[in-house]
Write an enzyme that holds these catalytic residues in place. Structure first.
Site, PDB file in Angstrom:
ATOM      1  N   SER A 113       0.808  -1.280   0.027  1.00  0.00           N
ATOM      2  CA  SER A 113      -0.029   0.102  -0.043  1.00  0.00           C
ATOM      3  C   SER A 113       0.890   1.344  -0.205  1.00  0.00           C
ATOM      4  O   SER A 113       1.716   1.415  -0.955  1.00  0.00           O
ATOM      5  CB  SER A 113      -1.041  -0.010   1.395  1.00  0.00           C
ATOM      6  N   HIS A 114       0.746   1.977   1.196  1.00  0.00           N
ATOM      7  CA  HIS A 114       1.551   3.332   1.110  1.00  0.00           C
ATOM      8  C   HIS A 114       2.909   3.299   1.536  1.00  0.00           C
ATOM      9  O   HIS A 114       3.385   4.264   1.857  1.00  0.00           O
ATOM     10  CB  HIS A 114       0.453   4.365   2.167  1.00  0.00           C
ATOM     11  N   ASP A 279      -2.474   6.507  -3.362  1.00  0.00           N
ATOM     12  CA  ASP A 279      -1.237   5.896  -2.823  1.00  0.00           C
ATOM     13  C   ASP A 279      -0.771   4.685  -3.512  1.00  0.00           C
ATOM     14  O   ASP A 279      -1.118   4.671  -4.818  1.00  0.00           O
ATOM     15  CB  ASP A 279      -1.939   5.182  -1.421  1.00  0.00           C
ATOM     16  N   ASP A 281      -0.988   1.715  -4.111  1.00  0.00           N
ATOM     17  CA  ASP A 281      -1.797   0.742  -4.856  1.00  0.00           C
ATOM     18  C   ASP A 281      -3.113   1.377  -5.239  1.00  0.00           C
ATOM     19  O   ASP A 281      -4.163   0.492  -5.842  1.00  0.00           O
ATOM     20  CB  ASP A 281      -2.113  -0.671  -3.998  1.00  0.00           C
ATOM     21  N   ASP A 283      -5.742   2.671  -3.633  1.00  0.00           N
ATOM     22  CA  ASP A 283      -7.103   2.552  -2.860  1.00  0.00           C
ATOM     23  C   ASP A 283      -7.335   3.983  -2.123  1.00  0.00           C
ATOM     24  O   ASP A 283      -8.483   4.070  -1.582  1.00  0.00           O
ATOM     25  CB  ASP A 283      -7.203   0.911  -2.261  1.00  0.00           C
ATOM     26  N   ARG A 284      -6.247   4.542  -1.727  1.00  0.00           N
ATOM     27  CA  ARG A 284      -6.670   5.723  -0.893  1.00  0.00           C
ATOM     28  C   ARG A 284      -6.625   6.835  -1.664  1.00  0.00           C
ATOM     29  O   ARG A 284      -6.382   7.113  -2.836  1.00  0.00           O
ATOM     30  CB  ARG A 284      -5.291   5.868   0.136  1.00  0.00           C
ATOM     31  N   LYS A 378     -11.644  -0.059  -0.881  1.00  0.00           N
ATOM     32  CA  LYS A 378     -11.673   1.243  -1.110  1.00  0.00           C
ATOM     33  C   LYS A 378     -11.218   1.809  -2.363  1.00  0.00           C
ATOM     34  O   LYS A 378     -10.183   1.159  -3.011  1.00  0.00           O
ATOM     35  CB  LYS A 378     -11.013   1.943   0.115  1.00  0.00           C
TER      36      LYS A 378
HETATM   37  C1  G1P Z   1      -4.065   1.381   8.388  1.00  0.00           C
HETATM   38  C2  G1P Z   1      -5.391   2.285   8.335  1.00  0.00           C
HETATM   39  C3  G1P Z   1      -6.516   1.398   8.145  1.00  0.00           C
HETATM   40  C4  G1P Z   1      -6.518   0.837   6.720  1.00  0.00           C
HETATM   41  C5  G1P Z   1      -5.114   0.005   6.682  1.00  0.00           C
HETATM   42  C6  G1P Z   1      -5.142  -0.515   5.075  1.00  0.00           C
HETATM   43  O1  G1P Z   1      -4.303   0.304   9.346  1.00  0.00           O
HETATM   44  O2  G1P Z   1      -5.397   3.169   9.639  1.00  0.00           O
HETATM   45  O3  G1P Z   1      -7.822   2.314   8.080  1.00  0.00           O
HETATM   46  O4  G1P Z   1      -7.390   0.050   6.603  1.00  0.00           O
HETATM   47  O5  G1P Z   1      -3.979   0.808   6.843  1.00  0.00           O
HETATM   48  O6  G1P Z   1      -4.932   0.540   4.248  1.00  0.00           O
HETATM   49  P1  G1P Z   1      -3.338   0.282  10.576  1.00  0.00           P
HETATM   50  O7  G1P Z   1      -1.842   0.449  10.334  1.00  0.00           O
HETATM   51  O8  G1P Z   1      -3.927   1.732  11.332  1.00  0.00           O
HETATM   52  O9  G1P Z   1      -3.755  -0.888  11.026  1.00  0.00           O
HETATM   53 ZN    ZN Z   2      -3.339   1.180  -0.268  1.00  0.00          ZN
END
Ligand code: G1P
Ligand code: ZN
Length: 545
Positions: A113-114, A279, A281, A283-284, A378
């Protein structure tokens, strides 16, 4: 073609977190590490659940190598048809679209992801099921159990499949289709939003936007949709070429990591009307107006209040869900509309059942995630298109749309403070201390903030009855202020402590205060209770959103 059976032994740390298995690249590169996890996924599926699969990733370092390994294991495990995104790229929402459109058994998404990429960055593997959404905990737990005892995996040898051109292959009875990564996703967006109206807005010359793809997966999607189909200028896209190390950036669309975009939007003169970022991938999303930041929680509430104006949502919103730490702004909209707002644990997977059962068609998280029943993830670009369509419809600026919303529903001041990569023992001690304090908090007051309840959030899924416990500490105040404390489930180093703060002001109250100043009394309460600064060794949070 021979199918090789490779003897292996378990790795103790293959427990999927909030969003799949996420580790440093180095960890995934260790011999058998990736293969063990993939075989464990396949071994946890019934034979009917492993006939069709889509594979794609966010383009980060090790993406292409991992795809070839996964494909070989899929072939050896007898998959009939495997789809792969061209260049190895597929955004997380695009995987969800493809699973649903082609009615596949599932998908493997390669992404952290990010989190940063590159040889010293992170890598990740997520498995999505046939509804297009993340595998539920029951499945990921099963996979984890299997990783503890795995003794062999199956793999075929052979040349790599070329990923850069669309094409069809057949290997050992498996059909392999390299598909265009963008078109299925873009076509779906065209059904949901009024592309003609948005096109005219761009054509008028009176509207401009900046979309920051952060050198991650959304570059090609943004070019096809925003530039080709909607008529935005090529310059509207920043950092539009996916790079294995994301240009050494941190592909997280927030006020800290999308600094270039934020600077552009804060220019006094000539800033674009809409700024957005996505982000790693895809989704954000982050949404900005001129000198204006839309909190993701507010974005969800504004979407809920206005969805009926857009083609894909004319029938209205049947129910909303937000993750527990997300602000209660959406609850105010739900109450007014006479619909239910569900409060779920953090993580998109908890929305799946509600969406499938038709209990909700809009959902979101404070962590820059919003989406609807069009897929089961998302969706970053979807949110950007939602805002574009809304602006085209209302003919108002981003800031005006949000201000008008606050004047109608009140404002939930909201901020999240992250202490990243702190000492795990210190983080666990803070959490256990606050847990111990919970029974003493009810009835205590700090100024106007009187504690109404304090607990560790647990959630019973209304559809399948499953119970998820210990999902975050909540201190709830009588004046609708809230403090939430939880540990991240997606970090890969040390511990990340997340503190969430919220305070509600009704429409007649103060709507234009500075968020951090306004919430400062709540910050002080947490400090008094568990001394985060001293015990984390940080003088301030690493990231404030
Ligand atoms: C974080 C975000 C959460 C999201 C997840 C995946 O998780 O807080 O809302 O669903 O990334 O993108 P966390 O690191 O808080 O467990
Ligand atoms: Zn992501």
């Amino acid at each position: 073609m021979t199918i090789n059976t490779i003897t292996t032994s378990p790795f103790p740390d293959q427990k999927p977190g909030t969003s799949g298995l996420r580790k440093q690249v180095k960890v995934f590169q260790a011999p058998h590490y990736l293969a063990n996890f993939i075989q464990s996924i396949f071994d946890s599926l019934t034979s009917a659940e492993k006939t069709t699969l889509v594979i794609g990733g966010d383009g980060r370092y090790y993406n292409r190598e991992a795809i070839q390994v996964i494909l070989r294991i899929a072939i050896a495990n007898g998959y009939k048809h495997v789809y792969i995104g061209q260049h190895g790229l597929l955004s997380t929402p695009a995987v969800s679209v493809i699973i649903r459109k082609y009615k596949l058994n599932g998908g493997i998404i390669l992404s952290a992801s990010h989190n940063p990429g590159g040889p010293d960055g992170d890598f990740g593997v997520k498995y999505n099921v046939s509804n297009g959404g993340p595998a539920p905990e029951t499945f990921t737990n099963k996979v984890f159990e299997h990783t503890k005892t795995i003794a062999r995996y199956l793999i075929v040898e052979g040349d790599d499949i070329p990923l850069d051109d669309a094409g069809e292959y057949e290997i050992a009875g498996t059909r392999i289709t390299v598909i265009d990564s963008v078109s299925d996703y873009a076509d779906l967006m065209e059904h949901l939003f009024d592309f003609d109206k948005i096109h005219s807005m761009f054509n008028s010359g009176l509207f401009s936007m900046a979309f920051d793809a952060m050198h991650a997966v959304t570059g090609p999607y943004a070019r096809e949709i925003l530039v080709k189909r909607l008529g935005a200028t090529e310059e509207s896209i920043m950092n539009g070429t996916p790079l294995p190390d994301f240009g050494k950036g941190h592909p997280d669309p927030n006020l800290v990591y999308a600094a270039d975009l934020v600077a552009l939007m804060n220019q006094k003169l000539q800033s674009p009307d809409l700024g957005a970022a996505s982000d790693g991938d895809g989704d954000r999303n982050m949404i900005l107006g001129r000198q204006f930041f839309v909190t993701p929680s507010d974005s969800l509430a504004v979407m809920a209040a206005n969805a009926h104006l857009l083609p894909g949502y004319r029938h209205g919103v049947c129910g909303i869900a937000r993750s527990m730490p997300t602000s209660m702004a959406a609850d105010h909209v739900a109450r007014r509309m006479g619909i239910k707002c569900y409060e779920t644990p953090t993580g998109w997977k908890f929305f799946g059942n509600l969406l499938d059962a038709g209990l909700i068609n809009l959902c979101g998280e404070e962590s820059f995630g919003t989406g609807s029943d069009h897929i089961r993830e998302k969706d970053g670009l979807w949110a950007v298109l939602f805002w574009l369509n809304l602006i085209a419809e209302k003919k108002q600026s981003v800031a005006n749309i949000v201000h008008q919303h606050w004047q109608g529903f009140g404002r939930n001041y909201y901020s999240r403070h992250d202490y990243e990569n702190i000492d795990m023992t210190a983080a666990q001690a803070m959490l256990s201390d606050i847990q111990t304090l919970l029974p003493t908090l009810s009835g205590r007051a700090w100024g106007d903030n009187l504690v109404m309840a304090a607990d560790n959030f647990s959630y019973r899924d209304p559809v399948d009855g499953s119970l998820s416990e210990n999902q975050g500490i909540r201190i709830l105040f009588e004046n609708e202020s809230r403090i939430i404390v939880r540990m991240s489930g997606t970090g890969t180093q040390g511990a990340t402590l997340r503190l969430y703060f919220e305070q509600y002001q009704p429409p007649a109250g103060q709507l234009d205060a500075d968020t951090q100043t306004w919430l400062a009394p709540l910050f002080a309460i947490v400090e008094e209770l568990i001394q985060v600064k001293q015990r984390s060794g940080r003088s301030a949070p690493d990231v404030i959103t």
